[in-house]
Design an enzyme around this catalytic site. Structure first.
Site, PDB file in Angstrom:
ATOM      1  CG  ASP A 120    -171.751  51.014  46.957  1.00 25.35           C
ATOM      2  OD1 ASP A 120    -172.925  51.355  47.228  1.00 25.35           O
ATOM      3  OD2 ASP A 120    -170.792  51.167  47.733  1.00 25.35           O
ATOM      4  CD  GLU A 122    -186.299  75.314  20.188  1.00 27.29           C
ATOM      5  OE1 GLU A 122    -185.757  76.316  19.684  1.00 27.29           O
ATOM      6  OE2 GLU A 122    -187.493  75.275  20.503  1.00 27.29           O
ATOM      7  CD  GLU A 176    -180.889  79.079  23.486  1.00 25.78           C
ATOM      8  OE1 GLU A 176    -181.487  79.614  22.544  1.00 25.78           O
ATOM      9  OE2 GLU A 176    -180.893  79.555  24.636  1.00 25.78           O
ATOM     10  CD  GLU A 221    -180.060  81.324  20.272  1.00 22.35           C
ATOM     11  OE1 GLU A 221    -180.060  82.531  20.561  1.00 22.35           O
ATOM     12  OE2 GLU A 221    -181.066  80.726  19.855  1.00 22.35           O
ATOM     13  CD  GLU A 238    -181.665  76.668  19.476  1.00 23.63           C
ATOM     14  OE1 GLU A 238    -181.704  77.776  20.035  1.00 23.63           O
ATOM     15  OE2 GLU A 238    -182.641  76.145  18.913  1.00 23.63           O
ATOM     16  CG  HIS A 292    -186.912  77.336  23.891  1.00 25.37           C
ATOM     17  ND1 HIS A 292    -186.809  78.168  22.821  1.00 25.37           N
ATOM     18  CD2 HIS A 292    -186.633  78.094  24.991  1.00 25.37           C
ATOM     19  CE1 HIS A 292    -186.488  79.390  23.224  1.00 25.37           C
ATOM     20  NE2 HIS A 292    -186.366  79.365  24.538  1.00 25.37           N
ATOM     21  NE  ARG A 339    -189.670  84.159  18.158  1.00 25.98           N
ATOM     22  CZ  ARG A 339    -189.227  82.991  17.732  1.00 25.98           C
ATOM     23  NH1 ARG A 339    -188.441  82.251  18.468  1.00 25.98           N
ATOM     24  NH2 ARG A 339    -189.593  82.546  16.548  1.00 25.98           N
ATOM     25  CD  GLU A 376    -190.465  77.478  21.651  1.00 22.87           C
ATOM     26  OE1 GLU A 376    -191.152  78.467  21.371  1.00 22.87           O
ATOM     27  OE2 GLU A 376    -189.296  77.327  21.244  1.00 22.87           O
ATOM     28  NE  ARG A 386    -189.939  81.722  24.346  1.00 23.30           N
ATOM     29  CZ  ARG A 386    -189.130  81.753  23.285  1.00 23.30           C
ATOM     30  NH1 ARG A 386    -189.292  80.865  22.322  1.00 23.30           N
ATOM     31  NH2 ARG A 386    -188.190  82.666  23.181  1.00 23.30           N
TER      32      ARG A 386
HETATM   33  N1  GLN Z   1    -181.431  82.227  24.878  1.00 28.08           N
HETATM   34  C1  GLN Z   1    -182.842  82.438  25.086  1.00 28.08           C
HETATM   35  C2  GLN Z   1    -183.273  81.826  26.429  1.00 28.08           C
HETATM   36  O1  GLN Z   1    -182.643  82.068  27.377  1.00 28.08           O
HETATM   37  C3  GLN Z   1    -183.670  81.887  23.950  1.00 28.08           C
HETATM   38  C4  GLN Z   1    -183.375  82.546  22.642  1.00 28.08           C
HETATM   39  C5  GLN Z   1    -184.097  81.910  21.485  1.00 28.08           C
HETATM   40  O2  GLN Z   1    -183.930  80.748  21.208  1.00 28.08           O
HETATM   41  N2  GLN Z   1    -184.896  82.627  20.779  1.00 28.08           N
HETATM   42  O3  GLN Z   1    -184.236  81.126  26.548  1.00 28.08           O
HETATM   43 MG    MG Z   2    -182.518  79.402  20.747  1.00 26.39          MG
HETATM   44 MG    MG Z   3    -184.438  77.421  18.680  1.00 25.00          MG
HETATM   45 MG    MG Z   4    -187.461  77.787  20.579  1.00 27.33          MG
END
Ligand code: GLN
Ligand code: MG
Ligand code: MG
Ligand code: MG
Length: 443
Positions: A52, A132, A134, A189, A196, A245, A316, A333, A335
């Site tokens: 259900d 990825e 975390e 991390e 991670e 990511h 980054r 990637e 993010r």
């Molecule tokens: N923790 C970071 C985020 O919030 C990422 C850090 C990393 O993987 N370089 O995305």
């Molecule tokens: Mg990371």
């Molecule tokens: Mg990573």
């Molecule tokens: Mg990454």
């Protein structure tokens, strides 16, 4: 190799499997399951298990709430932990169908398959994804509930090996390997207690299924270590949040069409068009990739999480980064997303945006070469760099204003997503927090 019904029957016998867990995912990305004893195996294998669906979030179809589970045999796994009597539990990821046999539109997994079919119709064979995800590990209290105490105070890539966090992480990796994951990296991390673990990329549907299994394994193993694992986006104020990511590439007959050895950053025109699609729909995608009130407490400057819609190769700070890689590993990637996202919805939205970008064949804005956070407001405006939505409310507004991303979810899921998020935002708005009392009690 393909797994057949016979293979599963044999595995059930060989492994003393006594229960079958039939898993699917609701609108919020939460794993749900119907568990049946192995006496029902034949029914399971012939799509004859009904349930259900009316109380599953996002499933409600008042007129007809009976649903049928269609297991995907390729997802068969014998879980590494057993039942109370020492037998094993087998797990199959299922698609949800209606009683007339048609795929149910409210099932996020079916919806991803629908968008993957659109990709196939455009001549591409695979959308490959590496996540990825975390997470944080906290100590369990004596009452069995989470605390905010961390098992370690290590930091990024620290080589600590003797704390409970590191032991637990290794146990998670081994458990994942025992059920067929190819774990490529595992590390501490930036945040206290933050970890991670990355497993190898694969096609979108497989990776979405796997990340659901991944979360289950992480949570179960953590408990065995007296720890509580959370994937919430920002568990601790002033510390790094949890991202997911999303590494994306597109394949045609075994060739990565994002790769061009002569292109800037090894990117093909197709990759640049796809990227432009992602950037153009980034605000609406954020609603899907960052679907909780708390998600937006991560998307702030200073913690390696993106805030602005831009891209770069080394840097980054932007939304999309181009990792240094060649051939099959050339990828985009993204993010922004965090692990509270429903992976099926997220990938349907990203793929739709990217495919639309390919159709439009427009190049993205120039990549940035400096930190977006350090640019002045004018500088960002001059380059056309817009911010991501700053709250769940604004993200849902962006989603409501983006017909393409709504189409990526289809009518049913769009409506249940909006309903679910409106409710969440209303509840949050009515809540009164410690922060407010601390700040306003003296007024
Ligand atoms: N923790 C970071 C985020 O919030 C990422 C850090 C990393 O993987 N370089 O995305
Ligand atoms: Mg990371
Ligand atoms: Mg990573
Ligand atoms: Mg990454």
């Amino acid at each position: 190799k393909t797994i057949t019904a016979e293979d599963i029957k044999k595995s059930v016998k060989d492994n003393d499997v006594r229960f079958l867990r039939l898993a699917f995912t609701d609108i919020n990305g939460t794993s749900k399951a119907v568990e049946v004893p192995t006496s029902q195996l034949d029914k399971v294998l012939t799509n004859d298990i009904r349930f259900d669906g009316s109380s599953i979030d996002g499933f409600v179809r008042l007129e007809e709430s009976d649903m049928v589970l269609y297991p995907d045999f390729s997802t068969w796994a014998v879980l590494p932990w057993g039942d109370e009597k020492g037998g094993k539990i087998g797990r199959l990821v299922c698609s949800v169908h209606k009683t007339d046999g048609e795929p149910f539109e409210g099932d996020p997994r079916n919806n991803l398959k629908r968008i993957l079919k659109e990709m196939n119709d455009m001549g591409f064979t695979d959308f490959d994804i590496g996540f990825e995800a975390e997470f944080h590990l906290f100590k369990l209290g004596e009452d069995g509930n989470w605390t905010t105490e961390v098992p370690d105070h290590a930091s990024y890539f620290d080589m600590t090996s003797d704390d409970e966090g590191a032991r637990c992480r290794r146990d998670i990796v081994e458990t994942l390997e025992s059920i067929g994951f190819e774990v490529e990296a595992a590390h501490h991390e930036v945040g206290d207690g933050q970890q991670e673990i990355d497993f190898r990329f694969d096609d979108a549907l497989t990776t979405a299924d796997r990340v659901q299994t991944f979360k289950m394994v992480v949570r179960e193993v953590a408990r065995k270590h007296g720890l509580y694992a959370t994937f919430m986006a920002k568990p601790v104020e002033g510390q790094a949040g949890n991202g997911m990511h999303t590494n994306m590439s597109l394949f045609k007959d075994g060739k990565n069409v994002f790769y061009d050895k002569d292109g800037e950053f090894h990117l093909s025109d197709t990759a640049l068009y796809f990227l432009n699609g992602i950037l153009e729909h980034a605000r609406a995608i954020t609603a899907i990739g960052n679907p909780t009130v708390n998600s937006y407490k991560r998307l702030i400057p200073g913690f390696e999480a993106p805030v602005y819609i831009s891209w770069a190769s080394k840097n980054r700070s932007p939304l999309v980064r181009i990792p240094d890689a060649e051939e099959i590993n050339t990828r985009l990637e993204m993010r922004s997303a965090d692990p509270t996202a429903n992976p099926y919805l997220l990938l349907a939205a990203c793929l739709s945006a990217g495919l639309n970008g390919i159709k439009e064949a427009k190049k993205p804005m120039a990549p940035i070469t400096s930190n977006v956070f350090e640019m002045s407001e004018e500088e960002r405006a001059k380059r056309g760099i817009k911010p991501l939505p700053s709250t769940l409310h604004n993200a849902v507004k962006a989603f409501k204003a983006d017909p393409l991303i709504q189409k990526a979810l289809g009518e049913h899921l769009t409506q249940s997503f909006i309903d679910s998020k409106n409710l969440e935002w209303a509840k949050y708005n009515q809540s009164v927090s410690d922060w407010e009392r601390d700040r306003y009690m003296g007024y």
